[in-house]
Scaffold this motif. Sequence first.
Motif, PDB file in Angstrom:
ATOM      1  N   PRO A  75      86.776 -21.473  -8.870  1.00  0.00           N
ATOM      2  CA  PRO A  75      87.095 -20.694  -7.800  1.00  0.00           C
ATOM      3  C   PRO A  75      87.297 -21.592  -6.355  1.00  0.00           C
ATOM      4  CG  PRO A  75      84.669 -20.700  -8.246  1.00  0.00           C
ATOM      5  CD  PRO A  75      85.220 -21.580  -9.239  1.00  0.00           C
ATOM      6  N   THR A  76      88.017 -21.250  -5.680  1.00  0.00           N
ATOM      7  CA  THR A  76      88.234 -22.103  -4.525  1.00  0.00           C
ATOM      8  C   THR A  76      88.124 -21.278  -3.104  1.00  0.00           C
ATOM      9  OG1 THR A  76      90.606 -21.550  -4.561  1.00  0.00           O
ATOM     10  CG2 THR A  76      89.927 -23.664  -5.509  1.00  0.00           C
ATOM     11  N   ASP A  77      88.263 -19.883  -3.222  1.00  0.00           N
ATOM     12  CA  ASP A  77      88.037 -19.014  -1.917  1.00  0.00           C
ATOM     13  C   ASP A  77      87.856 -17.686  -2.295  1.00  0.00           C
ATOM     14  OD1 ASP A  77      87.886 -18.718   0.817  1.00  0.00           O
ATOM     15  OD2 ASP A  77      89.999 -18.963   1.300  1.00  0.00           O
ATOM     16  N   ALA A  78      87.416 -16.809  -1.551  1.00  0.00           N
ATOM     17  CA  ALA A  78      87.242 -15.305  -1.599  1.00  0.00           C
ATOM     18  C   ALA A  78      87.488 -14.618  -0.213  1.00  0.00           C
ATOM     19  CB  ALA A  78      85.981 -15.188  -2.281  1.00  0.00           C
ATOM     20  N   GLY A  81      88.405  -8.888  -0.667  1.00  0.00           N
ATOM     21  CA  GLY A  81      88.415  -8.321  -1.934  1.00  0.00           C
ATOM     22  C   GLY A  81      89.496  -9.346  -2.640  1.00  0.00           C
ATOM     23  N   ASN A  82      90.074 -10.299  -2.145  1.00  0.00           N
ATOM     24  CA  ASN A  82      90.704 -11.432  -2.774  1.00  0.00           C
ATOM     25  C   ASN A  82      90.042 -12.458  -3.235  1.00  0.00           C
ATOM     26  OD1 ASN A  82      93.850 -10.479  -2.233  1.00  0.00           O
ATOM     27  ND2 ASN A  82      92.959 -10.399  -0.021  1.00  0.00           N
ATOM     28  N   ARG A  83      90.718 -13.141  -4.363  1.00  0.00           N
ATOM     29  CA  ARG A  83      90.076 -14.183  -5.208  1.00  0.00           C
ATOM     30  C   ARG A  83      91.039 -15.247  -5.193  1.00  0.00           C
ATOM     31  NH1 ARG A  83      86.590 -11.520  -3.315  1.00  0.00           N
ATOM     32  NH2 ARG A  83      84.686 -10.568  -4.116  1.00  0.00           N
ATOM     33  N   TYR A  84      90.520 -16.486  -4.932  1.00  0.00           N
ATOM     34  CA  TYR A  84      91.634 -17.642  -5.298  1.00  0.00           C
ATOM     35  C   TYR A  84      90.899 -18.677  -6.171  1.00  0.00           C
ATOM     36  CZ  TYR A  84      93.940 -15.480  -1.472  1.00  0.00           C
ATOM     37  OH  TYR A  84      94.580 -14.632  -0.690  1.00  0.00           O
ATOM     38  N   GLY A  85      91.575 -19.201  -7.287  1.00  0.00           N
ATOM     39  CA  GLY A  85      90.903 -20.285  -7.935  1.00  0.00           C
ATOM     40  C   GLY A  85      91.966 -21.303  -8.248  1.00  0.00           C
ATOM     41  N   LEU A 141      95.784 -19.997  -8.605  1.00  0.00           N
ATOM     42  CA  LEU A 141      95.552 -18.498  -9.196  1.00  0.00           C
ATOM     43  C   LEU A 141      95.358 -17.830  -7.765  1.00  0.00           C
ATOM     44  CD1 LEU A 141      93.337 -19.457 -12.199  1.00  0.00           C
ATOM     45  CD2 LEU A 141      95.650 -18.877 -12.039  1.00  0.00           C
ATOM     46  N   HIS A 142      95.418 -16.499  -7.941  1.00  0.00           N
ATOM     47  CA  HIS A 142      95.213 -15.314  -7.007  1.00  0.00           C
ATOM     48  C   HIS A 142      94.963 -13.848  -7.665  1.00  0.00           C
ATOM     49  CE1 HIS A 142      96.518 -12.222  -3.889  1.00  0.00           C
ATOM     50  NE2 HIS A 142      95.216 -12.439  -3.587  1.00  0.00           N
ATOM     51  N   TRP A 143      94.045 -13.220  -7.398  1.00  0.00           N
ATOM     52  CA  TRP A 143      93.753 -11.923  -7.861  1.00  0.00           C
ATOM     53  C   TRP A 143      92.835 -11.088  -6.934  1.00  0.00           C
ATOM     54  CZ3 TRP A 143      91.256 -16.345  -9.306  1.00  0.00           C
ATOM     55  CH2 TRP A 143      89.744 -16.144  -9.482  1.00  0.00           C
ATOM     56  N   SER A 144      92.844  -9.984  -7.434  1.00  0.00           N
ATOM     57  CA  SER A 144      92.131  -9.054  -6.437  1.00  0.00           C
ATOM     58  C   SER A 144      91.039  -8.383  -7.192  1.00  0.00           C
ATOM     59  CB  SER A 144      93.005  -7.703  -6.194  1.00  0.00           C
ATOM     60  OG  SER A 144      92.263  -6.919  -5.437  1.00  0.00           O
ATOM     61  N   VAL A 145      89.721  -7.774  -6.488  1.00  0.00           N
ATOM     62  CA  VAL A 145      88.557  -7.369  -7.015  1.00  0.00           C
ATOM     63  C   VAL A 145      88.792  -5.813  -6.420  1.00  0.00           C
ATOM     64  CG1 VAL A 145      87.393  -9.325  -7.615  1.00  0.00           C
ATOM     65  CG2 VAL A 145      87.166  -8.421  -5.418  1.00  0.00           C
ATOM     66  N   VAL A 146      89.496  -5.394  -5.822  1.00  0.00           N
ATOM     67  CA  VAL A 146      89.579  -4.166  -5.266  1.00  0.00           C
ATOM     68  C   VAL A 146      90.298  -3.162  -6.287  1.00  0.00           C
ATOM     69  CG1 VAL A 146      90.556  -2.535  -3.457  1.00  0.00           C
ATOM     70  CG2 VAL A 146      89.645  -4.972  -2.774  1.00  0.00           C
ATOM     71  N   PRO A 147      89.712  -2.267  -6.675  1.00  0.00           N
ATOM     72  CA  PRO A 147      90.375  -1.303  -7.500  1.00  0.00           C
ATOM     73  C   PRO A 147      91.654  -0.571  -7.193  1.00  0.00           C
ATOM     74  CG  PRO A 147      88.112  -0.501  -7.425  1.00  0.00           C
ATOM     75  CD  PRO A 147      88.302  -1.677  -6.553  1.00  0.00           C
ATOM     76  N   ALA A 148      92.630  -0.421  -8.013  1.00  0.00           N
ATOM     77  CA  ALA A 148      93.905   0.011  -7.521  1.00  0.00           C
ATOM     78  C   ALA A 148      94.390   1.054  -8.505  1.00  0.00           C
ATOM     79  CB  ALA A 148      94.997  -0.907  -7.292  1.00  0.00           C
ATOM     80  N   GLY A 149      95.323   2.078  -8.117  1.00  0.00           N
ATOM     81  CA  GLY A 149      95.870   3.049  -8.922  1.00  0.00           C
ATOM     82  C   GLY A 149      94.443   3.907  -9.402  1.00  0.00           C
ATOM     83  N   GLY A 150      94.445   4.197 -10.832  1.00  0.00           N
ATOM     84  CA  GLY A 150      93.380   4.960 -11.190  1.00  0.00           C
ATOM     85  C   GLY A 150      92.163   4.442 -11.780  1.00  0.00           C
ATOM     86  N   GLU A 151      92.050   3.074 -11.222  1.00  0.00           N
ATOM     87  CA  GLU A 151      90.703   2.379 -11.887  1.00  0.00           C
ATOM     88  C   GLU A 151      89.720   2.847 -11.115  1.00  0.00           C
ATOM     89  OE1 GLU A 151      93.071  -2.176 -12.525  1.00  0.00           O
ATOM     90  OE2 GLU A 151      92.223  -1.540 -10.331  1.00  0.00           O
ATOM     91  N   PRO A 152      88.563   2.687 -12.075  1.00  0.00           N
ATOM     92  CA  PRO A 152      87.079   3.318 -11.264  1.00  0.00           C
ATOM     93  C   PRO A 152      86.831   2.641 -10.131  1.00  0.00           C
ATOM     94  CG  PRO A 152      86.807   2.272 -13.343  1.00  0.00           C
ATOM     95  CD  PRO A 152      88.389   2.228 -13.261  1.00  0.00           C
ATOM     96  N   VAL A 153      86.294   3.461  -8.879  1.00  0.00           N
ATOM     97  CA  VAL A 153      85.673   2.555  -7.966  1.00  0.00           C
ATOM     98  C   VAL A 153      84.420   2.128  -8.115  1.00  0.00           C
ATOM     99  CG1 VAL A 153      87.358   3.472  -6.460  1.00  0.00           C
ATOM    100  CG2 VAL A 153      85.195   4.710  -6.938  1.00  0.00           C
ATOM    101  N   GLU A 154      83.422   2.935  -9.042  1.00  0.00           N
ATOM    102  CA  GLU A 154      82.201   2.400  -9.463  1.00  0.00           C
ATOM    103  C   GLU A 154      82.184   1.633 -10.672  1.00  0.00           C
ATOM    104  OE1 GLU A 154      79.445   3.164  -7.617  1.00  0.00           O
ATOM    105  OE2 GLU A 154      80.625   4.228  -6.093  1.00  0.00           O
TER     106      GLU A 154
END
Length: 198
Positions: A75-78, A81-85, A141-154
């Motif tokens: 991992p490099t940064d966060a 809701g964004n994650r970088y590595g 690398l870059h990705w998100s940990v925030v749910p989007a679309g129909g993904e569960p929020v819990e």
Amino acid sequence: MTRRLIACGLLVLASVTACGTRTPDNASQTLPTAPSTPSSTASSSSSAPATDNPGAAAGGVARCGPATLKGEITPTDAGAGNRYGKFVVTNTGSAPCTLNGYSGFQLENGSGAVPTKLERKADPGPATLTLAPGAKASANLHWSVVPAGGEPVEGACQPEPSKVAAIPPNETAPLSVPWTLGPVCSGGRIEISAFYAS
């Protein structure tokens, strides 16, 4: 008798001359096509190493493959809701090898493949790297940990991966790399750069 010999000689000379004129005509018809075949072959053979084995054209150095690479994800940064590595590979072989381009990247866990949507980013873009034994290369690398679309929020937005099957550029077999950075939301969307020296 002498007239017959002269007549025969003239006929032979005429046929040789006629054959001689046909040969250059045929040669001039085939000359334009003959050079184009070797030149097209040369261009395809000169371009093939650039795609299949970038290092071969520049000294015959073998590509870095899964047998000689060891990988890790750091991992490099966060934030927000964004994650970088970084996906870092090390040449564990005893000889130099080359990398050029993007890695394949499939998230997995004990049950198999986890949803992954890999998106290539052009910064930095592909460049041929020669890794000496022990040298490293990285891909951002870059990705998100925030749910989007129909993904569960819990709970987890996607199944949590435990490893990555990463295929080095221009190879077909993966190397297995541990993943300890939690689930990847947005359907497993990960942005990845090309490899660069690190």
